[in-house]
Design an enzyme around this catalytic site. Structure first.
Site, PDB file in Angstrom:
ATOM      1  N   ASN A 154       0.804  -1.231   0.000  1.00 15.88           N
ATOM      2  CA  ASN A 154       0.000   0.000   0.000  1.00 15.88           C
ATOM      3  C   ASN A 154       0.834   1.277   0.000  1.00 15.88           C
ATOM      4  O   ASN A 154       0.395   2.305  -0.486  1.00 15.88           O
ATOM      5  CB  ASN A 154      -1.023  -0.003   1.143  1.00 15.88           C
ATOM      6  CG  ASN A 154      -0.400   0.042   2.507  1.00 15.88           C
ATOM      7  OD1 ASN A 154       0.757  -0.350   2.698  1.00 15.88           O
ATOM      8  ND2 ASN A 154      -1.164   0.498   3.479  1.00 15.88           N
ATOM      9  N   GLU A 252       4.127  -4.279  12.606  1.00 18.34           N
ATOM     10  CA  GLU A 252       3.111  -3.227  12.416  1.00 18.34           C
ATOM     11  C   GLU A 252       1.938  -3.886  11.713  1.00 18.34           C
ATOM     12  O   GLU A 252       2.064  -4.281  10.554  1.00 18.34           O
ATOM     13  CB  GLU A 252       3.644  -2.107  11.521  1.00 18.34           C
ATOM     14  CG  GLU A 252       4.699  -1.238  12.144  1.00 18.34           C
ATOM     15  CD  GLU A 252       4.187  -0.408  13.296  1.00 18.34           C
ATOM     16  OE1 GLU A 252       2.952  -0.293  13.469  1.00 18.34           O
ATOM     17  OE2 GLU A 252       5.031   0.108  14.043  1.00 18.34           O
ATOM     18  N   CYS A 286      -3.247   1.312   6.706  1.00 16.28           N
ATOM     19  CA  CYS A 286      -3.439   0.787   8.074  1.00 16.28           C
ATOM     20  C   CYS A 286      -4.088   1.843   8.932  1.00 16.28           C
ATOM     21  O   CYS A 286      -4.716   1.546   9.935  1.00 16.28           O
ATOM     22  CB  CYS A 286      -2.140   0.417   8.767  1.00 16.28           C
ATOM     23  SG  CYS A 286      -0.836  -0.078   7.741  1.00 16.28           S
ATOM     24  N   GLU A 466       7.887   2.763  14.561  1.00 18.07           N
ATOM     25  CA  GLU A 466       8.740   3.105  13.432  1.00 18.07           C
ATOM     26  C   GLU A 466       8.816   4.624  13.324  1.00 18.07           C
ATOM     27  O   GLU A 466       8.093   5.342  14.002  1.00 18.07           O
ATOM     28  CB  GLU A 466       8.141   2.516  12.140  1.00 18.07           C
ATOM     29  CG  GLU A 466       8.010   1.015  12.227  1.00 18.07           C
ATOM     30  CD  GLU A 466       7.879   0.360  10.880  1.00 18.07           C
ATOM     31  OE1 GLU A 466       6.733   0.201  10.416  1.00 18.07           O
ATOM     32  OE2 GLU A 466       8.920   0.013  10.291  1.00 18.07           O
TER      33      GLU A 466
END
Ligand code: UN1
Length: 498
Positions: A154, A252, A286, A466
């Protein structure tokens, strides 16, 4: 249609086909007849070769001074700026997102390059007094070793950059395993790293299927760290293998992000936020807004406004400047979104608008789903609990601020969140009580910036963040160093006590 690109693995500074020679292809999700690239279907032997190269390169890369390592990443940033348009066009064709968003994807990589490169001259540790005389104490960050980076489709440029850039500045070597849907984007990105002059083996690229290449990397005894972004199901598998093989692991995973709209909100502003958060990137982030938690006093009015604007969203290919919502990545994801609509209907949710695969005109050539609003959703429904990853937003009505927060928190995930209110007390209470890694006040759930920590609580992640300086905590381990310059044995906790 352009001739398909031929992608190769990049191992030890060489562009290679898979040892077994098999290939796969990626297609344009807006036009499934268009093959974008062929790429190697690598196997465990290719992974082995990449791990050997990365291990070998690590021995010298870790000794290159961090500011010098960072200069390569700075150069990558400059090259990404130079190739920004070319790369954005490729993202648009291979992943499908509208061109403006594809440019944003590359820009996030550029931002990450300059931010990570600057860290090369920081990587701060601490000094602190020793409890003993004539003794010095400090902490330094040490690289971890060979890092496997498993990335989704994505954000085919931004996410590999988030992972690879800080990993490399910290002194690790990396093996990138990009998503099967976006091999050409990953190849172009690694070409840029190669053009920046990184020594052979410092960055490696192994294409292929998750079940084959991803699995081999995660299980490999000579990989020290795995950084994974993707589904919660795969993340659980990755985490358990890393647990058994004692690897560092950063996960993640999914989200079920919500935007709250209170009765005192600026409704036009909340509407712009909801449309961008829910339907930007066709909901395939996400961080996408998949629930709208609406106070009962504004629910009807806001719903009418939302429906009206949603009905005007233009679906189309990402390269058309008029397109607002691009395609779904592939047939499997399209079917998955469609199945969630069946689930929603069976559970008693009302499809206010959309709800179907879009097939008008040219859209039938690709994987398009109509922007969809589900009304009368209750908090326990599967469509209010599970990640859909498509242009589908569920409306949930609440009676109070407290109820809004409690429903927002009532999922197993905790990535992004948002509240629209003009009440400062509510805003601060929300900042404190929302269970999520990211909270926006009067902004949509998407739009994270690279110099701030990115990640989620509960089942979204495993405690890491992150981006930001927190990325350094993923890619380094602390070493505590004591220097005793007293010339005699000093026993801590003993010799300095009566
Ligand atoms: C993702 O959805 O996987 O905050 C990443 C955002 C982007 C990154 C999203 N900057 O929406």
């Amino acid at each position: 249609m352009d001739t398909p690109l031929t992608c190769r693995n990049y191992i030890d500074g060489k562009w290679l086909t898979a040892v077994a020679g098999a290939t796969l292809e990626s297609r344009n999700p807006a036009n499934k007849r268009e093959v974008i690239a062929t790429f190697p279907r690598s196997a465990a032997t290719d992974v082995d070769a990449a791990v050997v190269a990365a291990r070998q390169a690590y021995q010298s890369w870790r000794l290159v001074p961090a500011p010098a390592r960072a200069e390569y990443i700075f150069k990558v940033g400059e090259l990404l700026s130079k190739y920004k348009e070319e790369l954005a066009q490729l993202i648009c064709r291979e992943m499908g997102k509208p061109l403006a968003e594809a440019r944003g994807d590359v820009q996030e990589g550029i931002d990450c390059a300059f931010y990570s490169a600057a860290e090369g001259r920081r990587l701060f540790g601490q000094t602190t007094p020793s409890e003993m005389p004539n003794k010095f104490a400090m902490t330094v960050r040490m690289p971890i070793g060979v890092c496997a980076l498993i990335t989704p489709w994505n954000f085919p440029v931004a996410i590999p950059c988030w992972k690879a850039m800080p990993a490399l500045v910290c002194g690790n070597t990396v093996i990138l395993k990009p998503a099967e849907d976006t091999p050409a984007c990953a190849t172009k990105l690694v070409e840029i790293f190669a053009e920046a002059g990184l020594p052979p083996g410092v960055i490696n690229l192994v294409h292929g299927v998750g079940e084959e290449v991803g699995k081999a990397l995660v299980a490999h005894p000579d990989v020290d760290l795995v950084s994974f972004t993707g589904s919660s199901e795969t993340g659980a598998e990755v985490g358990s293998i890393c647990g058994r093989t004692h690897k560092r692991v950063c996960l993640e995973m999914g989200g079920k992000n919500a935007q709250i709209v209170m009765e005192d909100a600026d409704l036009e502003l909340a509407l712009d936020g909801a449309l961008w958060g829910a339907f930007g990137t066709a909901g395939q982030r996400c961080t996408a807004t998949s629930r709208l938690i609406l106070h009962r006093d504004i629910k009807e009015k806001f719903t009418t406004m939302l429906k009206e604007r949603t009905s005007k969203l233009r679906l189309g290919t990402g390269s058309d400047p008029n397109t607002e919502v691009g395609p779904i990545i592939n047939e499997r994801q399209l079917q998955r979104v469609s199945q969630y609509l069946d689930i929603a209907r069976a559970e008693g949710a009302k499809v206010l608008i959309g709800g179907e695969i879009a097939t008008e005109g040219e859209l039938k050539n690709g994987y398009f789903f109509q922007p969809t609003i589900l009304d009368e959703v209750t908090p326990q429904m599967r469509v209010a609990q599970e990640e859909i990853f498509g242009p589908v937003v569920a409306l949930i009505e609440v009676n109070s601020f407290e109820e809004a927060i409690s429903i927002l928190n009532n999922t197993k995930y905790g990535l992004s969140s948002s509240i629209y209110t003009r009440d400062i007390n509510r805003a601060f209470t929300a900042m404190r009580d929302i269970e999520a890694g990211i909270t926006y006040i009067n902004g949509p759930t998407i739009g994270a910036e690279v110099h701030l920590p990115f990640g989620g609580v509960k089942q979204t992640g495993n405690g890491h963040r992150e981006a930001g300086t927190t990325a350094l905590d993923i890619f380094t381990e602390w070493k505590t160093v004591y220097v005793d310059f007293s010339g005699s044995l000093q026993r801590a906790q003993i010799d300095n006590r009566e």
